[in-house]
Design an enzyme around this catalytic site. Structure first.
Site, PDB file in Angstrom:
ATOM      1  N   LYS A   8      20.085  -7.982  58.188  1.00 38.27           N
ATOM      2  CA  LYS A   8      18.749  -7.385  58.248  1.00 38.27           C
ATOM      3  C   LYS A   8      17.945  -7.879  57.048  1.00 38.27           C
ATOM      4  O   LYS A   8      18.248  -7.508  55.908  1.00 38.27           O
ATOM      5  CB  LYS A   8      18.854  -5.859  58.167  1.00 38.27           C
ATOM      6  CG  LYS A   8      19.460  -5.192  59.403  1.00 38.27           C
ATOM      7  CD  LYS A   8      19.717  -3.723  59.116  1.00 38.27           C
ATOM      8  CE  LYS A   8      19.951  -2.908  60.365  1.00 38.27           C
ATOM      9  NZ  LYS A   8      20.432  -1.544  60.059  1.00 38.27           N
ATOM     10  N   GLU A  32      14.361   3.632  69.440  1.00 43.24           N
ATOM     11  CA  GLU A  32      14.446   2.204  69.752  1.00 43.24           C
ATOM     12  C   GLU A  32      14.328   1.937  71.247  1.00 43.24           C
ATOM     13  O   GLU A  32      14.641   0.844  71.707  1.00 43.24           O
ATOM     14  CB  GLU A  32      15.742   1.609  69.196  1.00 43.24           C
ATOM     15  CG  GLU A  32      15.813   1.688  67.676  1.00 43.24           C
ATOM     16  CD  GLU A  32      16.989   0.921  67.095  1.00 43.24           C
ATOM     17  OE1 GLU A  32      17.826   0.405  67.863  1.00 43.24           O
ATOM     18  OE2 GLU A  32      17.073   0.842  65.858  1.00 43.24           O
TER      19      GLU A  32
END
Ligand code: PGA
Ligand code: ZN
Length: 428
Positions: free
Chosen positions: A336, A204
């Site tokens: 999410k 990430e």
């Protein structure tokens, strides 16, 4: 009414160079919306299933089956439907799939379709996405959680803890929060370089975690905040994602780095020790998804001091959020969209959280694309917080930059105030 004329899927590539699904929805009036499916690496066991082809190609990660389902069954089912009837369309997608975990057509096919429908609807209304979904309710730019060191499943398990993040609690605006974080990210990189331990970035974009102990990462994070000229805990605070389901089952946890075996109480104590020693304001998945007793004990122990975030444990499901609130496990939910599988179920989980007095953080996945829809969801749904990974790599920066665009947009669609540190003290 604006009706759907065509739904088509194509294979695109995510930030790890793996195949993923993109869906384009076109209306009879010519408006187009596109949705892309992200992909997780440390997934909760109850998430909507990503449909992958298996076999030799691309390590079994290809998505031709998911794409075929969109181009045939889903395209037929949605044809002629009112594009603004998101709830009706999502219900249709769920019924068409027919499984409890979206494993037949695939959560990846469904979320890309559902998001494409939402984008097409906003386009047909001639509104920015965040404004279209707010439907006149208050909106706010979210407080960012930004990763400085990546670990766990995103860094070959070099350290056990998955995300060492900062929250710019002293920031006055969204753009200011990014400026402050940029300085901390840079300072952390300089500290790693000066020790000879700089080795690129994790999935990430956070610095690769070359540490001997999990706690060394926390010490370095505090040092980076200070080196950047900020006061830890005042200007810039710490957030962690322990992602404990990755190294614990049945109430037993194995910290590979320290070679320590801990039971649930011992892991709780270790984390409480960190909370006492470091300026930590948020801890995600402190215990594993199957350790409900541990999650309850930890949430009770930290009280209102720290937000306890359920990710793998709550998997963006309204019923699980409501239940967690009843039993006192967690006080915040990670939202999410691809865990839920449709926009409507994602929104239901967020609304259930706010009703229950939980805080909400809209989140990206470790496998991402250039899609910036989650920034609009966080803003338009007034989620309060946003988690996107680190401050590097364009699948991350595209989202932070979109937040700047929303904050600086003037005119009839002005996106409103910055949630700021007050997002951490919200009661729903
Ligand atoms: P994932 O992890 O996207 O790799 O599943 C992100 C998180 O645990 O928050
Ligand atoms: Zn997580």
């Amino acid at each position: 009414m604006s009706t759907i004329k065509q739904v088509i899927a194509r294979r695109i590539w995510d930030s790890r160079g793996r195949p993923t699904v993109e869906v384009a929805v076109t209306t009879a009036q010519g408006d187009v919306g596109q949705g892309m499916a992200p992909a997780g690496a440390s997934r909760g066991s109850r998430e909507a299933v990503e449909l992958r082809d298996g076999g030799e190609h691309f390590g079994g990660q290809d998505v031709q089956k998911a794409i075929a389902g969109v181009n045939t069954e889903i395209n037929r089912a949605l044809h002629g439907h009112d594009v603004r009837d998101q709830a009706g369309i999502d219900a249709l997608l769920i019924a068409l799939d027919g499984t409890p975990n979206k494993s037949r057509l695939g959560g990846n096919a469904l979320i890309a379709t559902s998001l494409a429908v939402l984008h097409a609807a906003a386009a047909s209304a001639r509104e920015p996405l965040w404004h279209y979904i707010a439907q006149g309710a208050p909106t706010s730019l979210p407080l960012p959680q930004i990763q400085i060191f990546g670990g766990g499943a995103h860094a070959g398990r070099r350290v056990d803890v998955q995300d060492f993040m900062v929250i710019a609690t002293g920031a006055r605006t969204f753009a200011h929060a990014l400026e402050m974080t940029a300085e901390v990210y840079r300072a952390a990189g300089q500290l790693m370089a000066s020790r000879g331990s700089l080795a690129g970035v994790a999935d990430e974009g956070g610095w690769w975690p070359n540490f001997a102990r999990n706690e060394d990462a926390l010490d370095t994070l505090v040092a980076a905040i200070e080196k950047a000229g900020f006061i830890p805990g005042t200007d810039v605070s710490i957030a962690l994602d322990i992602a404990a389901s990755e190294f614990g089952h049945g109430g037993q946890y194995q910290l590979a780095l320290e070679g320590e075996r801990l039971d649930s109480d011992a892991l709780c104590d270790k984390l409480l020790g960190w909370v006492g020693k470091y300026p930590i304001v948020s801890i995600e998945d402190p215990l594993a998804e199957d350790d409900e007793a541990g999650l309850i004990a930890f949430t009770r122990a930290v009280g209102d001091r720290v937000q306890v975030v359920g990710d793998d444990y709550l998997v963006t499901q309204a019923a699980r959020v409501t239940r967690a609130a009843t039993i006192g496990a967690c006080n915040t939910v990670l939202i999410k969209p691809n865990q839920a599988g449709t926009v409507s179920e994602t929104h239901a989980a967020l609304k259930a959280a706010h009703r229950a007095g939980f805080k909400t953080i809209v989140s990206a996945r470790s496998g991402e694309t250039e899609d910036v829809a989650i920034v609009h969801l966080a803003t338009g749904w007034n989620a309060g917080q946003l988690k996107v990974g680190s401050f590097a790599r364009s699948e991350r920066m595209a989202k932070w930059n979109e937040g700047i665009r929303l904050e600086t947009t003037q005119g009839p669609h002005r996106s409103g105030v910055f949630a700021g540190a007050s997002a951490l003290a919200r009661k729903g």
